[in-house]
Scaffold this motif. Structure first.
Motif, PDB file in Angstrom:
ATOM      1  N   GLU A  52      50.906  22.995 -18.493  1.00 31.72           N
ATOM      2  CA  GLU A  52      52.205  22.803 -19.130  1.00 31.72           C
ATOM      3  C   GLU A  52      52.059  22.506 -20.622  1.00 31.72           C
ATOM      4  O   GLU A  52      52.853  22.985 -21.438  1.00 31.72           O
ATOM      5  CB  GLU A  52      52.978  21.684 -18.442  1.00 31.72           C
ATOM      6  CG  GLU A  52      54.398  21.547 -18.950  1.00 31.72           C
ATOM      7  CD  GLU A  52      55.199  20.507 -18.179  1.00 31.72           C
ATOM      8  OE1 GLU A  52      55.975  19.805 -18.834  1.00 31.72           O
ATOM      9  OE2 GLU A  52      55.041  20.412 -16.957  1.00 31.72           O
ATOM     10  N   ASP A  53      51.051  21.740 -21.017  1.00 36.54           N
ATOM     11  CA  ASP A  53      50.861  21.407 -22.433  1.00 36.54           C
ATOM     12  C   ASP A  53      50.553  22.640 -23.267  1.00 36.54           C
ATOM     13  O   ASP A  53      51.124  22.831 -24.342  1.00 36.54           O
ATOM     14  CB  ASP A  53      49.733  20.383 -22.607  1.00 36.54           C
ATOM     15  CG  ASP A  53      50.121  18.991 -22.150  1.00 36.54           C
ATOM     16  OD1 ASP A  53      51.323  18.667 -22.119  1.00 36.54           O
ATOM     17  OD2 ASP A  53      49.196  18.216 -21.821  1.00 36.54           O
ATOM     18  N   LYS A  56      53.607  24.910 -23.502  1.00 31.94           N
ATOM     19  CA  LYS A  56      54.585  24.377 -24.470  1.00 31.94           C
ATOM     20  C   LYS A  56      54.163  24.716 -25.892  1.00 31.94           C
ATOM     21  O   LYS A  56      55.004  25.032 -26.749  1.00 31.94           O
ATOM     22  CB  LYS A  56      54.739  22.862 -24.285  1.00 31.94           C
ATOM     23  CG  LYS A  56      55.804  22.249 -25.146  1.00 31.94           C
ATOM     24  CD  LYS A  56      57.187  22.726 -24.759  1.00 31.94           C
ATOM     25  CE  LYS A  56      58.250  22.010 -25.594  1.00 31.94           C
ATOM     26  NZ  LYS A  56      59.572  22.545 -25.373  1.00 31.94           N
ATOM     27  N   TYR A  57      52.861  24.677 -26.178  1.00 32.39           N
ATOM     28  CA  TYR A  57      52.334  25.050 -27.488  1.00 32.39           C
ATOM     29  C   TYR A  57      52.697  26.507 -27.788  1.00 32.39           C
ATOM     30  O   TYR A  57      53.160  26.835 -28.891  1.00 32.39           O
ATOM     31  CB  TYR A  57      50.826  24.813 -27.491  1.00 32.39           C
ATOM     32  CG  TYR A  57      50.092  25.092 -28.780  1.00 32.39           C
ATOM     33  CD1 TYR A  57      50.695  25.013 -30.030  1.00 32.39           C
ATOM     34  CD2 TYR A  57      48.740  25.411 -28.742  1.00 32.39           C
ATOM     35  CE1 TYR A  57      49.981  25.252 -31.194  1.00 32.39           C
ATOM     36  CE2 TYR A  57      48.021  25.653 -29.901  1.00 32.39           C
ATOM     37  CZ  TYR A  57      48.649  25.568 -31.126  1.00 32.39           C
ATOM     38  OH  TYR A  57      47.929  25.808 -32.275  1.00 32.39           O
ATOM     39  N   ALA A  58      52.538  27.396 -26.824  1.00 27.57           N
ATOM     40  CA  ALA A  58      52.901  28.802 -26.997  1.00 27.57           C
ATOM     41  C   ALA A  58      54.411  28.950 -27.219  1.00 27.57           C
ATOM     42  O   ALA A  58      54.852  29.752 -28.055  1.00 27.57           O
ATOM     43  CB  ALA A  58      52.450  29.629 -25.796  1.00 27.57           C
ATOM     44  N   GLU A  59      55.200  28.182 -26.498  1.00 28.04           N
ATOM     45  CA  GLU A  59      56.655  28.228 -26.662  1.00 28.04           C
ATOM     46  C   GLU A  59      57.056  27.798 -28.069  1.00 28.04           C
ATOM     47  O   GLU A  59      57.946  28.395 -28.685  1.00 28.04           O
ATOM     48  CB  GLU A  59      57.332  27.337 -25.626  1.00 28.04           C
ATOM     49  CG  GLU A  59      58.840  27.346 -25.717  1.00 28.04           C
ATOM     50  CD  GLU A  59      59.482  26.453 -24.685  1.00 28.04           C
ATOM     51  OE1 GLU A  59      59.935  25.350 -25.060  1.00 28.04           O
ATOM     52  OE2 GLU A  59      59.525  26.856 -23.511  1.00 28.04           O
ATOM     53  N   GLN A  80      50.026  33.360 -19.172  1.00 26.19           N
ATOM     54  CA  GLN A  80      48.811  33.203 -18.380  1.00 26.19           C
ATOM     55  C   GLN A  80      47.989  32.102 -19.037  1.00 26.19           C
ATOM     56  O   GLN A  80      47.787  32.131 -20.253  1.00 26.19           O
ATOM     57  CB  GLN A  80      48.014  34.504 -18.331  1.00 26.19           C
ATOM     58  CG  GLN A  80      48.772  35.629 -17.666  1.00 26.19           C
ATOM     59  CD  GLN A  80      48.077  36.969 -17.805  1.00 26.19           C
ATOM     60  OE1 GLN A  80      47.332  37.212 -18.731  1.00 26.19           O
ATOM     61  NE2 GLN A  80      48.340  37.850 -16.844  1.00 26.19           N
ATOM     62  N   VAL A  81      47.536  31.152 -18.235  1.00 26.29           N
ATOM     63  CA  VAL A  81      46.795  30.005 -18.752  1.00 26.29           C
ATOM     64  C   VAL A  81      45.434  29.942 -18.086  1.00 26.29           C
ATOM     65  O   VAL A  81      45.312  30.197 -16.883  1.00 26.29           O
ATOM     66  CB  VAL A  81      47.562  28.684 -18.486  1.00 26.29           C
ATOM     67  CG1 VAL A  81      46.750  27.475 -18.912  1.00 26.29           C
ATOM     68  CG2 VAL A  81      48.908  28.708 -19.194  1.00 26.29           C
ATOM     69  N   GLU A  82      44.426  29.590 -18.890  1.00 24.99           N
ATOM     70  CA  GLU A  82      43.093  29.356 -18.339  1.00 24.99           C
ATOM     71  C   GLU A  82      42.456  28.185 -19.076  1.00 24.99           C
ATOM     72  O   GLU A  82      42.802  27.893 -20.224  1.00 24.99           O
ATOM     73  CB  GLU A  82      42.213  30.600 -18.446  1.00 24.99           C
ATOM     74  CG  GLU A  82      41.818  30.964 -19.864  1.00 24.99           C
ATOM     75  CD  GLU A  82      40.882  32.165 -19.926  1.00 24.99           C
ATOM     76  OE1 GLU A  82      40.804  32.920 -18.945  1.00 24.99           O
ATOM     77  OE2 GLU A  82      40.247  32.331 -20.976  1.00 24.99           O
ATOM     78  N   GLU A  83      41.539  27.529 -18.393  1.00 22.49           N
ATOM     79  CA  GLU A  83      40.793  26.419 -18.974  1.00 22.49           C
ATOM     80  C   GLU A  83      39.315  26.675 -18.730  1.00 22.49           C
ATOM     81  O   GLU A  83      38.917  27.050 -17.630  1.00 22.49           O
ATOM     82  CB  GLU A  83      41.214  25.093 -18.333  1.00 22.49           C
ATOM     83  CG  GLU A  83      40.555  23.868 -18.943  1.00 22.49           C
ATOM     84  CD  GLU A  83      39.214  23.508 -18.314  1.00 22.49           C
ATOM     85  OE1 GLU A  83      38.372  22.924 -19.006  1.00 22.49           O
ATOM     86  OE2 GLU A  83      39.013  23.833 -17.127  1.00 22.49           O
ATOM     87  N   TRP A  88      41.727  24.859 -23.364  1.00 24.70           N
ATOM     88  CA  TRP A  88      42.836  25.497 -22.664  1.00 24.70           C
ATOM     89  C   TRP A  88      43.349  26.637 -23.530  1.00 24.70           C
ATOM     90  O   TRP A  88      43.517  26.480 -24.732  1.00 24.70           O
ATOM     91  CB  TRP A  88      43.956  24.493 -22.436  1.00 24.70           C
ATOM     92  CG  TRP A  88      43.651  23.484 -21.385  1.00 24.70           C
ATOM     93  CD1 TRP A  88      42.942  22.329 -21.533  1.00 24.70           C
ATOM     94  CD2 TRP A  88      44.041  23.538 -20.022  1.00 24.70           C
ATOM     95  NE1 TRP A  88      42.871  21.663 -20.344  1.00 24.70           N
ATOM     96  CE2 TRP A  88      43.538  22.387 -19.401  1.00 24.70           C
ATOM     97  CE3 TRP A  88      44.775  24.448 -19.266  1.00 24.70           C
ATOM     98  CZ2 TRP A  88      43.755  22.127 -18.056  1.00 24.70           C
ATOM     99  CZ3 TRP A  88      44.982  24.180 -17.925  1.00 24.70           C
ATOM    100  CH2 TRP A  88      44.477  23.027 -17.335  1.00 24.70           C
ATOM    101  N   ARG A  89      43.615  27.787 -22.920  1.00 27.15           N
ATOM    102  CA  ARG A  89      44.140  28.953 -23.618  1.00 27.15           C
ATOM    103  C   ARG A  89      45.365  29.482 -22.876  1.00 27.15           C
ATOM    104  O   ARG A  89      45.378  29.504 -21.655  1.00 27.15           O
ATOM    105  CB  ARG A  89      43.092  30.057 -23.699  1.00 27.15           C
ATOM    106  CG  ARG A  89      41.865  29.666 -24.474  1.00 27.15           C
ATOM    107  CD  ARG A  89      40.851  30.807 -24.552  1.00 27.15           C
ATOM    108  NE  ARG A  89      39.557  30.332 -24.978  1.00 27.15           N
ATOM    109  CZ  ARG A  89      39.230  29.981 -26.208  1.00 27.15           C
ATOM    110  NH1 ARG A  89      40.138  30.047 -27.147  1.00 27.15           N
ATOM    111  NH2 ARG A  89      38.025  29.562 -26.505  1.00 27.15           N
ATOM    112  N   ALA A  90      46.345  29.899 -23.652  1.00 24.98           N
ATOM    113  CA  ALA A  90      47.527  30.539 -23.080  1.00 24.98           C
ATOM    114  C   ALA A  90      47.717  31.882 -23.762  1.00 24.98           C
ATOM    115  O   ALA A  90      47.543  32.013 -24.971  1.00 24.98           O
ATOM    116  CB  ALA A  90      48.768  29.675 -23.266  1.00 24.98           C
ATOM    117  N   ASP A  91      48.051  32.867 -22.975  1.00 25.45           N
ATOM    118  CA  ASP A  91      48.388  34.211 -23.445  1.00 25.45           C
ATOM    119  C   ASP A  91      49.827  34.421 -22.988  1.00 25.45           C
ATOM    120  O   ASP A  91      50.084  34.643 -21.805  1.00 25.45           O
ATOM    121  CB  ASP A  91      47.430  35.223 -22.817  1.00 25.45           C
ATOM    122  CG  ASP A  91      47.687  36.643 -23.266  1.00 25.45           C
ATOM    123  OD1 ASP A  91      48.740  36.918 -23.874  1.00 25.45           O
ATOM    124  OD2 ASP A  91      46.835  37.507 -22.983  1.00 25.45           O
TER     125      ASP A  91
END
Length: 124
Positions: A52-53, A56-59, A80-83, A88-91
């Motif tokens: 979620e964190d 939210k950064y991507a948002e 899509q999120v991966e750690e 942590w990375r979000a695409d």
């Protein structure tokens, strides 16, 4: 039930609640225009409490991008999120638009950017 029976009912110290302080390190945003109003945001951070964190950064990045382009709204398409190794990375993909788009996952860019600032989340 007697008090003696309840005396053994205690929650473990880690009862599903993170005890670590929230100390995020935001590692930047990569933005790619995919097609017209469709935009891809790739963000990375350390110290996230979970998906979620970083989502939210991507948002926050999408909301600021919409404002920069002269639009007032965005609609979430997918994230899509991966750690891996504590990073942590979000695409994420959003559409941006001048008017409130159809759909349930819309954001008002001005309101979202203000909220991100209040919460210390950087934008583009």
């Amino acid at each position: 039930m007697s008090l003696a029976a309840l005396a053994g009912c205690t929650l473990p110290d880690d009862a599903g609640v993170s005890q670590a302080p929230f100390d995020p390190a935001y590692a930047g945003v990569e933005t790619r225009l995919l097609d017209g109003d469709l935009v891809n945001f790739r963000v990375a951070m350390q110290g996230a409490r979970g998906a979620e964190d970083v989502s939210k950064y991507a948002e926050c990045a999408a909301a600021q991008y919409a404002l920069i382009r002269g639009y007032g709204f965005a609609r979430h398409v997918r994230t899509q999120v991966e750690e891996q190794g504590g990073v942590w990375r979000a695409d994420a993909v959003y559409t941006i638009s001048p008017a409130l788009p159809r759909g349930l996952r819309t954001i008002d860019a001005e309101v979202t950017v203000a909220d991100c600032g209040t919460n210390g989340i950087p934008t583009v």
